[in-house]
Design a protein around this motif. Structure first.
Motif, PDB file in Angstrom:
ATOM      1  N   ARG A   1       0.836  -1.203   0.000  1.00  0.00           N
ATOM      2  CA  ARG A   1       0.000   0.000   0.000  1.00  0.00           C
ATOM      3  C   ARG A   1       0.873   1.257   0.000  1.00  0.00           C
ATOM      4  O   ARG A   1       2.036   1.226   0.390  1.00  0.00           O
ATOM      5  CB  ARG A   1      -0.893   0.063   1.242  1.00  0.00           C
ATOM      6  N   LYS A   2       0.237   2.355  -0.399  1.00  0.00           N
ATOM      7  CA  LYS A   2       0.809   3.683  -0.243  1.00  0.00           C
ATOM      8  C   LYS A   2      -0.115   4.458   0.687  1.00  0.00           C
ATOM      9  O   LYS A   2      -1.272   4.709   0.359  1.00  0.00           O
ATOM     10  CB  LYS A   2       0.936   4.400  -1.586  1.00  0.00           C
ATOM     11  N   ALA A   3       0.417   4.833   1.842  1.00  0.00           N
ATOM     12  CA  ALA A   3      -0.401   5.487   2.866  1.00  0.00           C
ATOM     13  C   ALA A   3       0.314   6.714   3.411  1.00  0.00           C
ATOM     14  O   ALA A   3       1.541   6.749   3.492  1.00  0.00           O
ATOM     15  CB  ALA A   3      -0.690   4.513   4.013  1.00  0.00           C
ATOM     16  N   VAL A   4      -0.471   7.707   3.789  1.00  0.00           N
ATOM     17  CA  VAL A   4       0.071   8.858   4.510  1.00  0.00           C
ATOM     18  C   VAL A   4      -0.745   9.070   5.776  1.00  0.00           C
ATOM     19  O   VAL A   4      -1.947   8.814   5.824  1.00  0.00           O
ATOM     20  CB  VAL A   4       0.070  10.146   3.660  1.00  0.00           C
ATOM     21  N   PHE A   5      -0.048   9.544   6.802  1.00  0.00           N
ATOM     22  CA  PHE A   5      -0.652   9.904   8.076  1.00  0.00           C
ATOM     23  C   PHE A   5      -0.262  11.353   8.330  1.00  0.00           C
ATOM     24  O   PHE A   5       0.912  11.654   8.564  1.00  0.00           O
ATOM     25  CB  PHE A   5      -0.124   8.999   9.194  1.00  0.00           C
ATOM     26  N   VAL A   6      -1.221  12.256   8.250  1.00  0.00           N
ATOM     27  CA  VAL A   6      -0.938  13.680   8.372  1.00  0.00           C
ATOM     28  C   VAL A   6      -1.735  14.252   9.533  1.00  0.00           C
ATOM     29  O   VAL A   6      -2.608  13.600  10.099  1.00  0.00           O
ATOM     30  CB  VAL A   6      -1.283  14.431   7.067  1.00  0.00           C
ATOM     31  N   GLY A   7      -1.428  15.480   9.917  1.00  0.00           N
ATOM     32  CA  GLY A   7      -2.194  16.127  10.966  1.00  0.00           C
ATOM     33  C   GLY A   7      -1.398  17.135  11.751  1.00  0.00           C
ATOM     34  O   GLY A   7      -0.435  17.724  11.251  1.00  0.00           O
ATOM     35  N   SER A   8      -1.794  17.308  13.019  1.00  0.00           N
ATOM     36  CA  SER A   8      -1.162  18.293  13.900  1.00  0.00           C
ATOM     37  C   SER A   8      -0.351  17.629  14.997  1.00  0.00           C
ATOM     38  O   SER A   8       0.204  18.302  15.857  1.00  0.00           O
ATOM     39  CB  SER A   8      -2.233  19.186  14.541  1.00  0.00           C
TER      40      SER A   8
END
Length: 363
Positions: free
Chosen positions: A314-321
């Motif tokens: 898979r290609k995943a991103v985890f973004v945020g603050s």
């Protein structure tokens, strides 16, 4: 669908925004050059909602949770757009950690409902209300705008990112229900109590989307994500992280242990860190100096995985603050958003590669 990958040129300093399907990404690249692109993109979404309301559309609303709201960095323009939206009939409510007096005065022009959280909104937590979230309902369109950026001059000089998810009903509902709890200052809303970490981790509808809402006491979410990577192969071996804050707490060290495991597995582990103290922690726990770049102008908080994750390639991103700290995970109001989508992840690959080859001194 043919996807054209566009990488910022070596001389680029201006930010970039792109759109495909249900997603939009925006990146600024820091280095001390002011770039209000993210604030401008958020303002454009607010203005479009105000225009629709002025044309007779009803039932639209905007919800905001923002840690630090200053006049510079596009903050005044966004506040003015919210006032215009409210005066056009859009329901606007805001949760703010801190704001300059001029911003408070601007928002007061439309009697916008504001809840101030100088610390975490939840009375049981001593951390900060550290979110950077805009939620927009415009007709049938539902937008989650998840950013790393506050509104301020220094923030506009940093490398930042904004990910917009469109029409993911379960994800939008999760964010709205989180926002309601921030606004009321309680984990209980409408007799529904989010008193466990599981209840604060909610699956979306599109592309294996998932929202992690903090604080989540004693949970090890980022470490667990990395622990779900089971294999790397040529062309699918990226484990890339961008962090502003990283410390020597047990929470952070668990993440570093996973980075070492993945490096030994043959994955391409890279970390861009903002603070010298964070770099020192990485080095002291056997992360190779060649796998670390420092960038004092980067404020990003993200994890990029291009590998065998959760049993599939898979290609995943985890973004945020969220920061890689115990305070962020266990005491503060923060959010981490997961999207598993090749186009989105490729945009973050482009962004990471640019920052990796244009590093700046540690902060």
């Amino acid at each position: 669908m043919l996807t054209i990958v566009v990488t910022p040129s070596a001389s680029a300093t201006a930010g970039t925004c792109q759109e495909d399907g249900n997603y939009e990404t925006c990146f600024t690249y820091g280095g001390g050059s002011e770039d209000r692109l993210i604030a401008a993109k958020i303002k454009a979404k607010i203005d479009a909602t105000a225009d629709a309301a002025a044309a007779g559309e009803t039932g639209d609303y905007i919800r905001v949770a923002l840690y630090d709201w200053d006049t510079d960095g596009g903050g005044t323009a966004v506040a003015s757009s919210l006032v215009r939206a409210a005066n056009s009939g859009v329901s606007v409510r805001v949760v703010i950690g801190s704001a300059e007096a001029d911003i408070k005065s601007e928002l007061a022009k439309a009697d916008i409902d504001i809840s101030y959280c100088p610390n975490s909104c939840m009375v049981t937590s001593s951390g900060a209300m550290h979110n950077k979230i805009f939620l927009i309902k415009k007709g049938d369109t539902e937008l989650v705008l998840q950013s790393s950026s506050n509104f301020g001059l220094k923030q506009a000089q940093h490398a930042q990112n904004l990910l917009i998810s469109r029409d993911d009903d379960a994800l939008f509902s999760a964010y709205v229900n989180y926002w309601r709890r921030l606004y009321s200052g309680l984990w209980t809303y409408d007799n529904n109590n989010w008193d466990t970490n599981t209840e604060r981790t909610i699956d979306g509808t599109n592309d294996l989307s998932k929202a992690y809402f903090y604080p989540q006491p004693d949970a090890t979410r980022v470490e667990d994500v990395l622990g779900n990577v089971s294999d790397c192969a040529t062309g699918n071996n990226r484990i890339w992280m961008e962090a502003s804050l990283l410390e020597s707490s047990g929470y952070s060290l668990g993440i570093i242990d996973q980075l070492r495991r993945l490096d030994l597995m043959g994955c391409d582990v890279k970390v861009i860190i903002q603070k010298q103290a964070g770099k020192d922690v990485l080095l002291s726990h056997n992360i190779s100096a060649t796998d670390i770049h420092c960038d004092g102008w980067s404020h990003n908080k993200l994890l990029l995985i291009d590998a065998k994750y959760a049993g599939e390639w898979r290609k995943a991103v985890f973004v945020g603050s969220y920061n890689i700290t115990e305070n962020s995970a266990y005491r503060s109001n923060d959010a981490m958003l997961r999207i598993v989508n090749g186009w989105v992840t490729n945009r973050y690959i482009d962004q990471f590669q640019y920052l990796w080859t244009h590093e700046h001194a540690c902060d």
